[in-house]
Design a protein around this motif. Structure first.
Motif, mmCIF file in Angstrom:
data_model
loop_
_atom_site.group_PDB
_atom_site.id
_atom_site.type_symbol
_atom_site.label_atom_id
_atom_site.label_comp_id
_atom_site.label_asym_id
_atom_site.label_seq_id
_atom_site.Cartn_x
_atom_site.Cartn_y
_atom_site.Cartn_z
ATOM 1 N N UNK A 178 5.863 0.749 -6.266
ATOM 2 C CA UNK A 178 6.275 1.830 -7.176
ATOM 3 C C UNK A 178 5.163 2.303 -8.104
ATOM 4 N N UNK A 234 -5.308 5.101 5.495
ATOM 5 C CA UNK A 234 -5.248 4.920 4.043
ATOM 6 C C UNK A 234 -5.600 3.477 3.674
ATOM 7 N N UNK A 280 -8.424 1.378 -6.355
ATOM 8 C CA UNK A 280 -7.388 1.223 -5.338
ATOM 9 C C UNK A 280 -6.006 1.357 -5.957
ATOM 10 N N UNK A 281 -5.858 0.939 -7.210
ATOM 11 C CA UNK A 281 -4.525 0.865 -7.816
ATOM 12 C C UNK A 281 -4.283 1.983 -8.823
ATOM 13 N N UNK A 282 -4.706 3.185 -8.500
ATOM 14 C CA UNK A 282 -4.445 4.294 -9.413
ATOM 15 C C UNK A 282 -3.301 5.156 -8.888
ATOM 16 N N UNK A 283 -2.673 5.860 -9.796
ATOM 17 C CA UNK A 283 -1.611 6.795 -9.413
ATOM 18 C C UNK A 283 -1.791 8.049 -10.250
ATOM 19 N N UNK A 284 -2.025 9.218 -9.698
ATOM 20 C CA UNK A 284 -2.152 9.506 -8.259
ATOM 21 C C UNK A 284 -3.376 8.848 -7.626
ATOM 22 N N UNK A 285 -3.339 8.686 -6.291
ATOM 23 C CA UNK A 285 -4.393 7.948 -5.594
ATOM 24 C C UNK A 285 -5.754 8.626 -5.733
ATOM 25 N N UNK A 321 1.477 1.978 -7.640
ATOM 26 C CA UNK A 321 0.256 2.530 -7.068
ATOM 27 C C UNK A 321 0.364 2.785 -5.565
ATOM 28 N N UNK A 340 4.583 7.079 -3.750
ATOM 29 C CA UNK A 340 4.745 7.590 -5.102
ATOM 30 C C UNK A 340 3.515 8.353 -5.561
ATOM 31 N N UNK A 341 2.357 7.975 -5.039
ATOM 32 C CA UNK A 341 1.139 8.704 -5.344
ATOM 33 C C UNK A 341 1.242 10.150 -4.879
ATOM 34 N N UNK A 342 1.765 10.330 -3.674
ATOM 35 C CA UNK A 342 1.927 11.688 -3.137
ATOM 36 C C UNK A 342 2.958 12.459 -3.968
ATOM 37 N N UNK A 397 -5.338 -5.208 -4.418
ATOM 38 C CA UNK A 397 -4.952 -4.295 -3.345
ATOM 39 C C UNK A 397 -6.079 -4.116 -2.314
ATOM 40 N N UNK A 426 0.825 -1.207 0.000
ATOM 41 C CA UNK A 426 0.000 0.000 0.000
ATOM 42 C C UNK A 426 0.864 1.264 0.000
ATOM 43 N N UNK A 427 2.050 1.215 0.623
ATOM 44 C CA UNK A 427 2.870 2.428 0.705
ATOM 45 C C UNK A 427 4.037 2.414 -0.276
ATOM 46 N N UNK A 481 1.172 4.628 -1.945
ATOM 47 C CA UNK A 481 0.817 5.974 -1.486
ATOM 48 C C UNK A 481 1.994 6.944 -1.609
#
Lengths: 316, 303
Positions: A150, B55, B67-72, A152, A156-158, B268, A146-147, A154
């Motif tokens: 690479x 989170x 759940x698996x998107x970037x950015x969240x 998805x 790298x999301x941030x 996820x 989750x964190x 958090x």
């Protein structure tokens, strides 16, 4: 500092000195309730260790049970000269020292923040304690998937949020595997240190601090000359208990890297060498080495705990 | 104490670090703003430490795509699919057997710990035998013996006696893991029972069972409850023994969770749901007994 661990405490002495009919039967009657627990502990923890000690002197691969033979200390020689195993000794030391020190320092800061009345203190304490209560495997999975992930995760999301499409997207676990494990463990263990230190802070003598303030001592002086000396035992206790648990860490190493990328610590190596490589003799020798390391820590731990005992007695 | 001295404390200490009085706002105001800053810092620290769990909880209620998107995607619509998947709706292995195994192993070993630890703690505190600290330190020292030191012989023993993949082997091992802590904690709780009360009861003619039930139990009961909680938590969390000694039949919840170690992005939400469901008993128990938890973990040394 002359008192030893076997010195009976005054309260116990007082109680045992009460007049009581003499006789062996009576003595055994008072001891009897202890026996089931003692016998159980010896059978389940000491016997297997003795067996480990014996196996550590044999060349014994479980896949070739007929080729078992006594080899003296050669397993220890191999464990101590094998580059991978030596590395796992080093990894264990590094992992334990980093996690214990960092969580102690951050835990101290948090304990100081929480050692005052403010709105929602109970809520903040509950929020802080949560990482320690998560099942260790679940916590490791949380960091791994989750964190750290690479694609998805958090983190790298941030970075993506803040830096836009061009933001760097590091692969945390591959780049810094040991640090990745350490961070997750620091996150889990800081609350534990905080709670021990908070208990220490709340057992301070408030009159002494008031008096020091009357004499014009500032916050730093109070912290440096009163709080820190008082906390010393609690810091030592936290460090030693943390060490005992983190030296043995298996869950985080197993879950986050599966011991890969140079993160295998001794418990993981022992697990792997008998569970996957079936090298019973080598695994046992490594296990005995873990015990020797723990005994060194434990010697200090017993001293600290007995000093806490003495403090309690002198207070009573 | 003179009035001037009191006045000094209100307006701030004598200029220790060479600051001139009057150059800064009055101390009361300074203390108040600094107090607000410290409160803010404490809240931020609490939220920061809790953020990963929050989170994870949010992710567990998202669909796998969200759940698996970037950015969240924070504001994505919520769904219970992750939890449905976890409980086997998608055709995966059901977690129920492992949850039941964990429950049985943790409960049974906690009960066994109580049966063994209560008499021992009684012998060590209310009617202390000679050299009782030696006995206490023996219990403590077993806690310092790393689990891996005895794992192989236990594995070989289990393999040769058909005890592999048997939940009762875990019960025995978890009992040995928790017994030292339990003896230490309960010893310290039982020591709080005043001897005078027991002696008074004896003088009144009460016999041992009556004393235990009427005098000792009411005082020691909260401590016994806290000890049980801690033993339950440790057993529930344990992975190494369970991983090595169980397989299909006796698999526990943490072992079930290790099935997610290599899972890729698609699951996820399911991973998050699984982690939270399996942690729920521990989170609930731990929040309920925060202080006792520390006391137990520090082997009764911190009160």
């Amino acid at each position: 500092m002359t008192a030893t661990t076997s010195t009976p405490l005054p309260r116990a002495a007082e109680r045992t000195s009460a007049p009581r009919p003499p006789g062996r039967l009576r003595a055994w009657a008072t001891r009897a309730p202890l026996l089931p627990a003692l016998i159980f502990m010896i059978a389940v923890t000491q016997l297997p260790f003795v067996a480990t000690l014996v196996i550590s002197f044999f060349d014994w691969n479980a896949l070739y049970p007929d080729a078992r033979s006594f080899t003296g200390l050669s397993n220890y020689h191999e464990v101590l000269t094998d580059a991978d195993l030596r590395k796992s000794v080093w990894t264990t030391i590094l992992l334990t020292a980093t996690v214990v020190l960092a969580s102690l320092v951050i835990g101290l800061g948090l304990a100081l923040l929480l050692d005052r009345r403010f709105r929602g203190r109970g809520v903040v304490r509950t929020l802080l304690i949560a990482p320690f209560l998560l099942v260790p495997v679940a916590a490791a999975l949380l960091w791994k998937h989750v964190l750290y992930n690479p694609e998805y995760g958090l983190f790298n999301g941030v970075l993506h949020w803040v830096g836009g499409d061009g933001a760097s997207q590091p692969d945390w676990i591959s780049n810094t595997p040991l640090l990745a494990i350490e961070l997750s463990l620091i996150w889990q263990w800081t609350p534990f240190m905080m709670l021990i230190l908070l208990a220490g802070l709340q057992s301070r003598d408030t009159e002494l601090i008031e008096a020091a303030r009357m004499d014009g001592a500032n916050n730093w002086q109070v912290f440096r000359h009163l709080t820190l000396p008082h906390l010393r035992r609690y810091l030592e206790l936290g460090a030693l208990l943390g060490s005992i648990y983190i030296v043995q860490n298996f869950d985080a190493v197993f879950t986050i890297t599966s011991g890969g990328l140079g993160t295998a610590n001794l418990p993981y190596t022992v697990y792997q060498s008998f569970y996957q490589a079936h090298e019973n003799g080598l695994a046992s020798a490594a296990g005995v080495l873990v015990v020797i390391g723990s005994i060194i820590i434990a010697t200090f731990a017993l001293r600290v705990v007995s000093s806490l005992f003495r403090e309690e007695v002198s207070r009573a | 104490m003179s009035d001037a001295r009191v006045h000094d404390i209100r307006t701030g200490p004598a200029p220790v670090n060479g600051s001139r009085p009057g150059a800064r706002p009055p101390k009361v105001l300074r203390v108040r703003t600094r107090g607000a800053g410290l409160t803010l810092a404490a809240w931020l620290a609490g939220l920061l430490f809790f953020l990963p769990i929050a989170w994870m909880a949010l992710t567990s209620f998202h669909s796998e795509e969200d759940a698996a998107t970037n950015p969240p995607s924070v504001a994505a619509s919520l769904t219970l699919d992750g939890y449905r998947e976890f409980f086997g709706a998608g055709g995966g292995a059901s977690p129920w057997p492992s949850l039941i195994n964990s429950f049985v192993a943790s409960t049974a070993s906690t009960l066994l710990v109580l049966v063994l630890a209560l008499p021992a703690a009684y012998a060590l505190s209310i009617r202390p035998v000679k050299k009782w600290t030696d006995v206490l330190f023996f219990f403590l020292s077993t806690k310092m013996l790393p689990v891996v030191a005895g794992l192989l012989p236990i594995y070989l023993f289990a393999k040769n006696t058909d005890f592999l993949d048997n939940i009762w082997l875990l019960v025995i091992l978890y009992t040995s893991m928790n017994l030292p802590i339990a003896v230490w904690m309960m010893q310290s709780f039982l020591s709080e029972v005043p001897v005078a009360i027991i002696e008074a009861a004896q003088i009144d003619g009460a016999r041992l069972p009556t004393i235990l039930a009427r005098v000792v139990a009411p005082i020691a009961l909260p401590g016994i409850a806290a000890t049980s909680l801690i033993c339950f938590i440790f057993s529930w969390n344990e992975l190494l023994f369970a991983r090595v000694l169980t397989g299909v039949v006796a698999q526990t919840a943490p072992v079930f969770l290790t099935g997610f170690i290599t899972s890729q992005g698609l699951f996820l939400a399911k991973v998050c749901a699984a982690s939270l469901v399996i942690s729920l008993p521990v989170l609930a128990a731990g929040f309920a007994a925060q202080d006792k938890l520390v006391q137990g973990l520090s082997l009764g040394a911190v009160k």
